[in-house]
Each structure stands twice: as C-alpha cells, then as structure tokens.
Write an enzyme that holds these catalytic residues in place. Structure first.
Site, PDB file in Angstrom:
ATOM      1  N   ARG A  16       0.835  -1.191   0.000  1.00  0.00           N
ATOM      2  CA  ARG A  16       0.000   0.000   0.000  1.00  0.00           C
ATOM      3  C   ARG A  16       0.875   1.248   0.000  1.00  0.00           C
ATOM      4  O   ARG A  16       1.841   1.344   0.747  1.00  0.00           O
ATOM      5  CB  ARG A  16      -0.913   0.009   1.228  1.00  0.00           C
ATOM      6  CG  ARG A  16      -2.120  -0.892   1.046  1.00  0.00           C
ATOM      7  CD  ARG A  16      -3.124  -0.725   2.165  1.00  0.00           C
ATOM      8  NE  ARG A  16      -2.736  -1.449   3.353  1.00  0.00           N
ATOM      9  CZ  ARG A  16      -2.271  -0.897   4.461  1.00  0.00           C
ATOM     10  NH1 ARG A  16      -2.143   0.416   4.542  1.00  0.00           N
ATOM     11  NH2 ARG A  16      -1.938  -1.622   5.488  1.00  0.00           N
ATOM     12  N   TYR A  23      -1.042  -3.324  -7.253  1.00  0.00           N
ATOM     13  CA  TYR A  23      -1.033  -4.028  -5.970  1.00  0.00           C
ATOM     14  C   TYR A  23      -2.435  -3.992  -5.331  1.00  0.00           C
ATOM     15  O   TYR A  23      -3.047  -2.918  -5.206  1.00  0.00           O
ATOM     16  CB  TYR A  23       0.012  -3.414  -5.027  1.00  0.00           C
ATOM     17  CG  TYR A  23      -0.134  -3.973  -3.631  1.00  0.00           C
ATOM     18  CD1 TYR A  23       0.173  -5.316  -3.375  1.00  0.00           C
ATOM     19  CD2 TYR A  23      -0.653  -3.207  -2.594  1.00  0.00           C
ATOM     20  CE1 TYR A  23      -0.033  -5.862  -2.130  1.00  0.00           C
ATOM     21  CE2 TYR A  23      -0.846  -3.740  -1.334  1.00  0.00           C
ATOM     22  CZ  TYR A  23      -0.539  -5.073  -1.112  1.00  0.00           C
ATOM     23  OH  TYR A  23      -0.754  -5.618   0.132  1.00  0.00           O
ATOM     24  N   CYS A  81       0.530  -8.723  11.382  1.00  0.00           N
ATOM     25  CA  CYS A  81       0.794  -8.871  12.818  1.00  0.00           C
ATOM     26  C   CYS A  81      -0.026 -10.005  13.431  1.00  0.00           C
ATOM     27  O   CYS A  81      -0.292 -10.011  14.627  1.00  0.00           O
ATOM     28  CB  CYS A  81       0.499  -7.564  13.543  1.00  0.00           C
ATOM     29  SG  CYS A  81       1.654  -6.262  13.105  1.00  0.00           S
ATOM     30  N   GLY A 129      -3.830  -3.948  -2.426  1.00  0.00           N
ATOM     31  CA  GLY A 129      -4.192  -3.009  -1.362  1.00  0.00           C
ATOM     32  C   GLY A 129      -4.456  -1.607  -1.892  1.00  0.00           C
ATOM     33  O   GLY A 129      -5.107  -0.792  -1.234  1.00  0.00           O
ATOM     34  N   ALA A 160       4.174 -10.857  -0.291  1.00  0.00           N
ATOM     35  CA  ALA A 160       3.509 -11.691  -1.303  1.00  0.00           C
ATOM     36  C   ALA A 160       2.204 -12.231  -0.709  1.00  0.00           C
ATOM     37  O   ALA A 160       2.096 -12.401   0.503  1.00  0.00           O
ATOM     38  CB  ALA A 160       4.419 -12.848  -1.704  1.00  0.00           C
ATOM     39  N   ARG A 161       1.224 -12.487  -1.564  1.00  0.00           N
ATOM     40  CA  ARG A 161      -0.121 -12.785  -1.067  1.00  0.00           C
ATOM     41  C   ARG A 161      -0.732 -14.008  -1.743  1.00  0.00           C
ATOM     42  O   ARG A 161      -0.305 -14.427  -2.814  1.00  0.00           O
ATOM     43  CB  ARG A 161      -1.038 -11.590  -1.370  1.00  0.00           C
ATOM     44  CG  ARG A 161      -0.587 -10.268  -0.765  1.00  0.00           C
ATOM     45  CD  ARG A 161      -1.146 -10.078   0.589  1.00  0.00           C
ATOM     46  NE  ARG A 161      -0.650  -8.886   1.261  1.00  0.00           N
ATOM     47  CZ  ARG A 161      -1.370  -8.212   2.166  1.00  0.00           C
ATOM     48  NH1 ARG A 161      -2.576  -8.613   2.489  1.00  0.00           N
ATOM     49  NH2 ARG A 161      -0.865  -7.167   2.779  1.00  0.00           N
ATOM     50  N   THR A 184      -4.780 -12.646  10.451  1.00  0.00           N
ATOM     51  CA  THR A 184      -5.352 -13.797   9.747  1.00  0.00           C
ATOM     52  C   THR A 184      -5.092 -15.085  10.517  1.00  0.00           C
ATOM     53  O   THR A 184      -5.975 -15.929  10.667  1.00  0.00           O
ATOM     54  CB  THR A 184      -4.782 -13.899   8.316  1.00  0.00           C
ATOM     55  OG1 THR A 184      -5.057 -12.677   7.647  1.00  0.00           O
ATOM     56  CG2 THR A 184      -5.401 -15.042   7.547  1.00  0.00           C
ATOM     57  N   HIS A 218     -11.025  -2.439  10.951  1.00  0.00           N
ATOM     58  CA  HIS A 218     -10.021  -3.308  10.340  1.00  0.00           C
ATOM     59  C   HIS A 218      -9.896  -4.525  11.266  1.00  0.00           C
ATOM     60  O   HIS A 218      -8.948  -4.629  12.043  1.00  0.00           O
ATOM     61  CB  HIS A 218      -8.702  -2.525  10.264  1.00  0.00           C
ATOM     62  CG  HIS A 218      -7.614  -3.206   9.497  1.00  0.00           C
ATOM     63  ND1 HIS A 218      -6.279  -2.933   9.690  1.00  0.00           N
ATOM     64  CD2 HIS A 218      -7.642  -4.141   8.516  1.00  0.00           C
ATOM     65  CE1 HIS A 218      -5.544  -3.657   8.876  1.00  0.00           C
ATOM     66  NE2 HIS A 218      -6.342  -4.395   8.153  1.00  0.00           N
TER      67      HIS A 218
HETATM   68  C1  OXD Z   1      -3.610  -4.923   4.670  1.00  0.00           C
HETATM   69  C2  OXD Z   1      -4.326  -6.029   4.026  1.00  0.00           C
HETATM   70  O1  OXD Z   1      -2.567  -4.508   4.146  1.00  0.00           O
HETATM   71  O2  OXD Z   1      -5.244  -6.563   4.648  1.00  0.00           O
HETATM   72  O3  OXD Z   1      -4.073  -4.486   5.718  1.00  0.00           O
HETATM   73  O4  OXD Z   1      -4.016  -6.395   2.897  1.00  0.00           O
HETATM   74 MN    MN Z   2      -5.812  -5.598   6.424  1.00  0.00          MN
END
Ligand code: OXD
Ligand code: MN
Length: 629
Positions: free
Chosen positions: A88, A222, A274, A224, A387-388, A277, A250
């Site tokens: 982001r 990206y 952090c 985000g 990476a996601r 998830t 959030h």
């Molecule tokens: C974040 C996300 O960056 O959830 O908060 O992707």
């Molecule tokens: Mn998030």
C-alpha cells in the site's frame, strides 16, 4: 435512461452489455460509468452480472490478457505487481477535502479540486486499447441492515477476478437499490503497462473523495491500492459509519469454541502482518472473516459481520504446521491467485513455507537468481515479504456456519494487538469499555512491516489498527467508539494481546501457537469462568489457568518461570508508552475527548504507585494479593 449518458455508454458498450447495465435503473450508476468511459476511453466495456458465465469470463480474461498465468495445480494462477508496486502506498493515498474541512495532521489529505484534477488527469485515456470491466458487489451479507452496495470500473482483470473471490456478488443488490444513489464507486486503471506491470508508479495515486463516496486509483496494480472493496471502500465506510452511528473496523471476526460446545464471537484488530489472519484461522476455532468488519448496536447488543467473503492473505510463513487449513488450500486444486511469490516450473514458493526455496525462477523482479541485487545493491529476496494469496472463504474447512447471518453474530470480545517487542504482556483484559477503547485500541502501537511501503521495524502509532484507513478526524473516531459502547447493554470485553514480546536477547518469548491459549483464556473470561489479576494496565491471567490451557490446547508445559517472565508488568516501558501516546493526542489530535487524558492519567498514577511499591518490574503475584476480579 438519460440521453446524455446513453450516447457516452454506447461508444464502448455493445448491445448485450448495454442491456445488462440498463436493467439496473439507476441514473447515478449510469452517470458514473459514462464518466469513466469518457475519461479513460476503453475500447470496450464488459458488464459483469452475478451469472456464472460472466464471472467465468473475467477469470478467463485475466489469463488471456496476461494479468495472471496458470500454475501447475488446477485453478491456481500467479499475478505479479511491479518491482516498486508491492504494498500500500500510504504517501500517495489521500483524502480529497473541500475547502474548510480539516481532517487533522495524522490523515493525509489534499484539496478536493486540486486532487481531482491531478488524478483525473492521470486517468485520461488510461484504458485506450483495453477493455474495462464493471463489477458489482455487496459489502456484508446481502439484503441485511449491514449491506452496502459497491461498483468498480477497472481495466485490470486481476483486480476484477480477485474481487470475485473476495466479495459477495452485488448485481442483484443493485436491482434492489432501484434508483437510490447510496452506494460506493471505485474507478481504477493500472495505467500504462510495461511487461504487464504498471509502468508509471511515480504517478501512482489513490484518492478518496469523501464528499462523493468515490475512490480513484491509478498507475498501480497491488491489491491493497486497487481492490476497490477492501481498504478503498473501508475508508468510505468509516465516514458512513460516523454519519449513521456504527463502526467500520479493520478487524477479523471469529468464533472461539468454549466448553460444552458454546461458540463465543470475537473481533480483532491487528495492523497488517501482525497475526490477524492467523488468529482468525486458529486450529479448532471457526472463521467468519479476517480483515474488515462492520459493527452495529442492534437492540442493545453489538452485532458484527464480515464485509468480505475471501482472504487476501500474506503468504509469508504460511506452512503446514502453523497454518494447516490455508496450507491445504494452497497446495490442492481450487481457485487461488498467488501474487509476488517465486515461481519455478509452475510451482509457487514463498518465504517461511517450511522448505528450501529454489535458487532461480520468476519473481516480482522478472527472471531471478539467488544473489541478484536491486539498484541500491540490496539482495532481491526470492519472494516478496508482502507476497499474497487470494482465496474465497467458501473453500475453508473451518468456516463458521453463521458467516452469512443477515443479523450478524454477537460480538462478545474485541482483541487489539500490535507488534510490540518490549511493553505489553501477552494478554490482558481492559478494566472496562472506555479503558479498553482508550488504553488498548486508541493507544495501540506497532513496529512497521512489509505490508506498507517504507522502512520495516519502526514503532508507529496504530489506533485500532485502522489509522491507515480512518477518514474522520481521529479524536472523533475515538469518540465514536466510546459512544458505541454506551449504546450497548453489555459491551464486548476488550482485550490486548502481544504475540511479539522479546527477551533481552531479542528472541520471541512465545511460539506462534501460543495465541491459541490466549484465545481460550479470553473465551473463558467472557463467561466469567476464570479469575484474573488486576494490574494497573489491565487484568492478566492466573498462572494455574494458563498452565492448564497450555496442556489442553497445545499439550505443552507452561512453567511458572515462563509466566513470570512474560507477565511481569514492565512499568518504565508502559510509562514511556503513555508519554508517547499522550504527546501524539495532545499535539496532533485537537478533538481528543477529555476522558481520554483522564484515563491515561489514572493509568499513569496506578503505574507510578506500583513502581514505588514493587520497583520497575512487578510480578503479577504482587498484584494478586491486592485484588482478584
Ligand atoms: C492490509 C491487508 O494490508 O489486509 O491491511 O491487505
Ligand atoms: Mn488488512
């Protein structure tokens, strides 16, 4: 339909797509799409309804136009964002504010006219030669008090495909809306592409028009910065929640499973990367959502829903041992979009996956070999730290059965946690709602991670883990939380956790799995099933309860010595934290409610008193004698 829009729409929509759009009798929607076409001049427009054929078309297009490449396992694809487009962009994400509006020093803003001119300039002609995709989604369960409709126009099939995995379909909701203008709009263009990635990231902008419920995003891919209904719409939702008296957060939402089969629902706010998830995915518990929640006070009860229906998760450190459910999905056939991992022979590799990574392959820098360096001479990591993976919740074996409940689930506990190496204990409960909102939520700090551009490991203030997305003055946002609690008969208990506490050698005190124990303890506290020790910063667990829970949850011994080291009240560190927080609010947040400073003051007095009696580091047992609640 008004003739003015019709002519514009006809320039890019064929009969079939035009019919899909006009079936929605909504002038504001038509105007938005006509304006987007006029500005971005795509060659064609695909209007995606909720039909399976339409959704499959978007998925196919993502591969056809090179936004995604299939991997070896069926249903898996890889998408790469540009080398400098991996997170982001906080600096270039701004609120467009009209003259006379001041959102405060901690919110990044730009004059509305200036910002609109700039971003619309970048969007001009940005879709020439491309197809624009129009997607409709519903934030929150459909046809419920929580539902918000949203429409996005994007030239990225990757973005449109990701949204399909992440959100509930919304074409039907737009039918229900009829001609109401109450919905969110997002216009995104990846801008000029070079080798399939945004070429002009120096002109990357994410501008949020708070007056108009609209977001513009350009020269970026990206997720985000581009997936409209994630953090872009969250910023709009926070404004809407402020107007209508609810909360847009959030937060994950999960069911913690307690004795006798009871399920207790928690929400939790953690800054990106952090442990949010992985908390929502704790083994033995059930997930409702991992990122964004709407909370409403309904009949005196806090009710909460997951805004989304999928996970755009950080893949780093996902491994069979710590994240068995996700790991299963990522290694079996089914729809998964990987982004910015390393690919070799059609297989994805990421940091911390539990096996050795190949020494070469394709990654976010192109063709990569171990030892490759960037322009500054820094080694390029095989997979990016941010990476996601993108997956739908529907494939998860631990999905909570009430995920789609239109009335939401009752929120009984709220957890705040940041990356804090030296101050907070691993878990504590606030003394009451206001104390939790103020000293835990609004005072949350965290060391920076790879999820946002910039240096990692710097301690930052992260109120409610939502600062990046808060779109009303911060003091007012805090006040909204205080007011929310006042509307409830029995507010959720508020807890603070810290998974990142380190010893004097810089090693973590706790293993990743320990959070499962903290969760069980919090679940028991909600029902008054265990006692706690009241310290000046909050109520902490008794040793015997944790020793039992460690045995039950992890089949592990938890020694009195570990407990003493972890739960010691670090008074100088806590005092220093209060000082930092008070300075921020006094300096930068002019509308901070007075009760905020009173609460910090009371905490400071409690800490100073404890320091006098017990020294800088006070063991929980010292407080135990004082009071058990
Ligand atoms: C974040 C996300 O960056 O959830 O908060 O992707
Ligand atoms: Mn998030």
């Amino acid at each position: 339909m008004s003739e003015a829009y019709e002519a514009g729409l006809r320039t890019a929509l064929d009969d079939e797509n035009f019919a899909k759009l006009t079936a929605l009798r909504n002038p504001k929607l038509h105007q938005f799409i006509a304006d987007a076409i006029e500005r971005c001049t795509p060659d064609s427009v695909f209007v995606c309804t909720d039909s399976e054929d339409d959704v499959a078309y978007v998925r196919r297009r993502a591969v056809e136009i090179g936004d995604e490449t299939p991997l070896a396992i069926e249903g898996h694809t890889i998408h790469f964002d540009g080398f400098r487009d991996q997170a982001r962009d906080k600096a270039n994400t701004k609120y467009l504010v009209p003259p006379g509006v001041d959102l405060g020093a901690n919110l990044n803003s730009i004059g509305r006219n200036e910002g609109l001119a700039e971003v619309r300039g970048y969007l001009k002609g940005s879709m020439v030669g491309r197809e624009a995709i129009v997607r409709f989604f519903c934030l929150g369960p459909t046809d419920s008090a929580f539902s918000i409709s949203g429409v996005q126009v994007t030239d990225s099939a990757y973005v449109a495909h990701s949204e399909d995995l992440l959100y509930r379909t919304g074409y039907g909701e737009f039918k229900r809306l009829q001609d109401s203008g109450d919905f969110f709009r997002v216009l995104h263009s990846a801008g000029e592409l070079k080798d399939s990635v945004s070429a002009n990231v120096d002109k990357r902008r994410v501008y949020v028009d708070i007056e108009d419920d609209c977001v513009y995003s350009v020269n970026t891919q990206y997720g985000g910065n581009t997936i409209g209904f994630k953090k872009l719409a969250l910023r709009l939702a926070i404004r809407k929640a402020d107007r209508d008296g609810w909360l847009a957060e959030h937060m994950f939402v999960m069911g913690a499973h307690g004795p006798g089969g009871r399920v207790t629902y928690f929400t939790g706010a953690f800054p990106s990367a952090c442990g949010k998830t992985s908390t929502a995915m704790l083994p033995g518990e059930t997930i409702i959502g991992d990122d964004i929640a709407y909370l409403r006070a309904i009949d005196g009860q806090a009710r909460v829903v997951n805004v989304e229906y999928g996970i755009f998760g950080i893949i780093r450190d996902v491994n069979p041992e710590d994240d068995p459910v996700i790991n299963e999905i990522l290694t079996n056939p089914g729809e998964v979009i990987f982004s910015n991992v390393l690919v070799k022979d059609g297989r994805p590799y990421w940091l911390g996956m539990g096996c050795e990574l190949p020494g070469e392959g394709t990654n976010y820098s192109g063709q990569w070999r171990a030892g490759n360096t960037d322009d500054a001479g820094k080694a390029i990591s095989p997979a990016h730290g941010n990476a996601r993976y993108t997956v739908s919740l529907k494939n998860l074996s631990n999905l909570d059965s009430r995920v789609d409940d239109p009335a939401g689930v009752p929120a009984q506990g709220i957890v705040y946690g940041g990356r804090d190496s030296d101050t907070w204990v691993p878990v504590q409960q606030s003394l009451d709602w206001a104390h939790g909102v103020i000293t835990m939520g609004a005072s949350l700090e965290s060391e920076t991670t790879a999820a946002a551009l910039g240096q990692e490991g710097v301690r930052t203030h992260q109120p409610m883990s939502n600062l990046d997305f808060v779109s009303v003055p911060l003091g007012r946002y805090v006040q909204n939380h205080l007011d929310f609690g006042a509307r409830l008969e029995k507010p959720p208990l508020i807890f603070a956790v810290n998974y990142f506490l380190k010893n004097q050698h810089g090693e973590y005190f706790n293993g990743m799995a320990d959070k499962g124990v903290w969760m069980k303890w919090m679940e028991l506290r909600v029902h008054g099933d265990v006692d706690a020790i009241r310290t000046p910063t909050g109520s902490v667990p008794m040793y015997a309860d944790l020793a039992r829970l460690f045995r039950e949850v992890l089949s592990a011994e938890y020694t009195q010595e570990q407990y003493n080291e972890q739960f010691v009240l670090r008074i100088p560190e806590n005092l220093a934290k209060l000082e930092r927080i008070e300075t921020i609010y006094r300096t930068d947040v002019p509308d901070t409610p007075e009760v905020f400073f009173e609460t910090l003051g009371a905490q400071r007095a409690g800490l100073a008193d404890a320091q006098k009696r017990y020294g800088d580091y006070a063991a929980p047992s010292q407080f135990h004698e004082e009071s058990v609640s």
